[in-house]
Design a protein around this motif. Sequence first.
Motif, short mmCIF file in Angstrom:
data_model
loop_
_atom_site.label_atom_id
_atom_site.label_comp_id
_atom_site.label_asym_id
_atom_site.label_seq_id
_atom_site.Cartn_x
_atom_site.Cartn_y
_atom_site.Cartn_z
N TRP A 82 0.84 -1.20 0.00
CA TRP A 82 0.00 0.00 0.00
C TRP A 82 0.88 1.24 0.00
O TRP A 82 1.67 1.45 0.92
N LYS A 83 0.77 2.07 -1.04
CA LYS A 83 1.52 3.33 -1.13
C LYS A 83 0.90 4.38 -0.22
O LYS A 83 1.59 5.23 0.32
N SER A 84 -0.41 4.32 -0.07
CA SER A 84 -1.15 5.23 0.80
C SER A 84 -2.36 4.45 1.33
O SER A 84 -2.53 3.28 1.00
N ALA A 85 -3.20 5.11 2.11
CA ALA A 85 -4.39 4.44 2.63
C ALA A 85 -5.37 4.11 1.52
O ALA A 85 -6.29 3.31 1.70
N ARG A 86 -5.19 4.67 0.34
CA ARG A 86 -6.15 4.51 -0.75
C ARG A 86 -5.64 3.66 -1.93
O ARG A 86 -6.43 2.98 -2.57
N VAL A 87 -4.34 3.67 -2.22
CA VAL A 87 -3.82 3.04 -3.45
C VAL A 87 -2.62 2.16 -3.12
O VAL A 87 -1.79 2.50 -2.29
N GLY A 88 -2.55 1.02 -3.83
CA GLY A 88 -1.42 0.12 -3.64
C GLY A 88 -1.15 -0.74 -4.86
O GLY A 88 -1.87 -0.69 -5.86
N PHE A 89 -0.10 -1.55 -4.75
CA PHE A 89 0.30 -2.51 -5.77
C PHE A 89 0.10 -3.90 -5.19
O PHE A 89 0.34 -4.12 -4.00
N THR A 90 -0.30 -4.83 -6.01
CA THR A 90 -0.50 -6.20 -5.56
C THR A 90 0.17 -7.17 -6.53
O THR A 90 0.20 -6.95 -7.74
N PHE A 91 0.72 -8.22 -5.97
CA PHE A 91 1.32 -9.29 -6.75
C PHE A 91 0.77 -10.60 -6.22
O PHE A 91 0.82 -10.85 -5.02
N GLU A 92 0.26 -11.42 -7.12
CA GLU A 92 -0.35 -12.69 -6.72
C GLU A 92 0.14 -13.80 -7.63
O GLU A 92 0.29 -13.60 -8.83
N ALA A 93 0.36 -14.97 -7.06
CA ALA A 93 0.70 -16.18 -7.81
C ALA A 93 -0.31 -17.25 -7.40
O ALA A 93 -0.58 -17.43 -6.21
N VAL A 94 -0.88 -17.94 -8.41
CA VAL A 94 -1.95 -18.90 -8.12
C VAL A 94 -1.71 -20.21 -8.86
O VAL A 94 -1.87 -20.27 -10.08
N PRO A 95 -1.36 -21.28 -8.14
CA PRO A 95 -1.37 -22.60 -8.77
C PRO A 95 -2.80 -23.16 -8.72
O PRO A 95 -3.50 -22.98 -7.72
N PHE A 96 -3.21 -23.80 -9.81
CA PHE A 96 -4.54 -24.41 -9.87
C PHE A 96 -4.42 -25.92 -9.98
O PHE A 96 -3.58 -26.43 -10.71
N ILE A 97 -5.28 -26.62 -9.25
CA ILE A 97 -5.36 -28.08 -9.29
C ILE A 97 -6.70 -28.45 -9.93
O ILE A 97 -7.73 -27.86 -9.61
N LEU B 169 -4.37 -1.78 -6.43
CA LEU B 169 -5.39 -1.86 -5.39
C LEU B 169 -5.97 -0.48 -5.15
O LEU B 169 -5.23 0.52 -5.15
N VAL B 170 -7.26 -0.42 -4.93
CA VAL B 170 -7.92 0.82 -4.56
C VAL B 170 -8.84 0.52 -3.38
O VAL B 170 -9.75 -0.31 -3.50
N ALA B 171 -8.60 1.19 -2.25
CA ALA B 171 -9.47 1.03 -1.09
C ALA B 171 -10.75 1.82 -1.35
O ALA B 171 -10.69 3.01 -1.68
N ALA C 143 -9.36 -4.65 -6.75
CA ALA C 143 -8.08 -4.99 -7.36
C ALA C 143 -8.30 -5.13 -8.86
O ALA C 143 -9.20 -5.83 -9.30
N GLY C 144 -7.49 -4.44 -9.63
CA GLY C 144 -7.48 -4.58 -11.08
C GLY C 144 -6.20 -5.29 -11.46
O GLY C 144 -5.11 -4.75 -11.28
N ARG C 145 -6.30 -6.52 -11.92
CA ARG C 145 -5.12 -7.35 -12.16
C ARG C 145 -4.94 -7.70 -13.63
O ARG C 145 -5.91 -7.99 -14.32
N ALA C 146 -3.69 -7.72 -14.08
CA ALA C 146 -3.33 -8.32 -15.36
C ALA C 146 -3.19 -9.82 -15.10
O ALA C 146 -2.91 -10.23 -13.98
N ALA C 147 -3.39 -10.64 -16.13
CA ALA C 147 -3.35 -12.09 -15.94
C ALA C 147 -2.53 -12.75 -17.04
O ALA C 147 -2.77 -12.51 -18.22
N PHE C 148 -1.59 -13.59 -16.61
CA PHE C 148 -0.75 -14.34 -17.53
C PHE C 148 -0.69 -15.77 -17.03
O PHE C 148 -0.23 -16.03 -15.92
N GLU C 149 -1.17 -16.71 -17.85
CA GLU C 149 -1.31 -18.10 -17.42
C GLU C 149 -0.38 -19.03 -18.20
O GLU C 149 -0.16 -18.82 -19.40
N THR C 150 0.11 -20.07 -17.53
CA THR C 150 0.94 -21.05 -18.22
C THR C 150 0.13 -21.86 -19.24
O THR C 150 0.71 -22.52 -20.09
N SER C 151 -1.20 -21.78 -19.18
CA SER C 151 -2.05 -22.45 -20.16
C SER C 151 -2.00 -21.74 -21.51
O SER C 151 -2.56 -22.23 -22.48
#
Length: 150
Positions: free
Chosen positions: A49-64, A83-85, A93-101
């Motif tokens: 979180w850069k401030s109480a309102r805006v931040g950056f997020t990084f997520e990794a998700v394995p799927f079974i 991220l926007v509070a 959260a507004g995320r870009a998505a890149f999948e190994t599929s």
Amino acid sequence: MAQVPPVTYPKVAGYVGIIHPLVTFSKEGTTTNFNDHYVVGMPTGINIWKSARVGFTFEAVPFIRVENRTSRMSNFLFHPGILVALGNGFTFAGRAAFETSGRYGFTPVLSRAIIRNKNSSYFAALPVPVRFGNKHPTAITVGLQLGIAF
């Protein structure tokens, strides 16, 4: 009463959860999880979180994927975003998505803290992945994510 120290930024928080894609819509038809197969993911991430309102997020998700009495890791998702509070415990959260599929796209996510503790919070989220590419038509999925942030 003890005074609560002010929050300093940047503020770093980690989280882990479980995601269930519920239903997917595309020109190929509508597919639902829990029917003839089961897909589950384990999102793990860091929010800065850069401030109480805006931040950056990084997520990794394995799927079974479980199907025909066998299971396998079917996909891995790299999921950076902003991220926007929104207030009242809600976050967008507004995320870009890149999948190994071979698929790519974006994922808008609305989440809300449902239980807050001193050092953690439990949350529920509604991700709506939109995916393109890899010789498949555009697909839109609705999912349910539950997790803990610390």
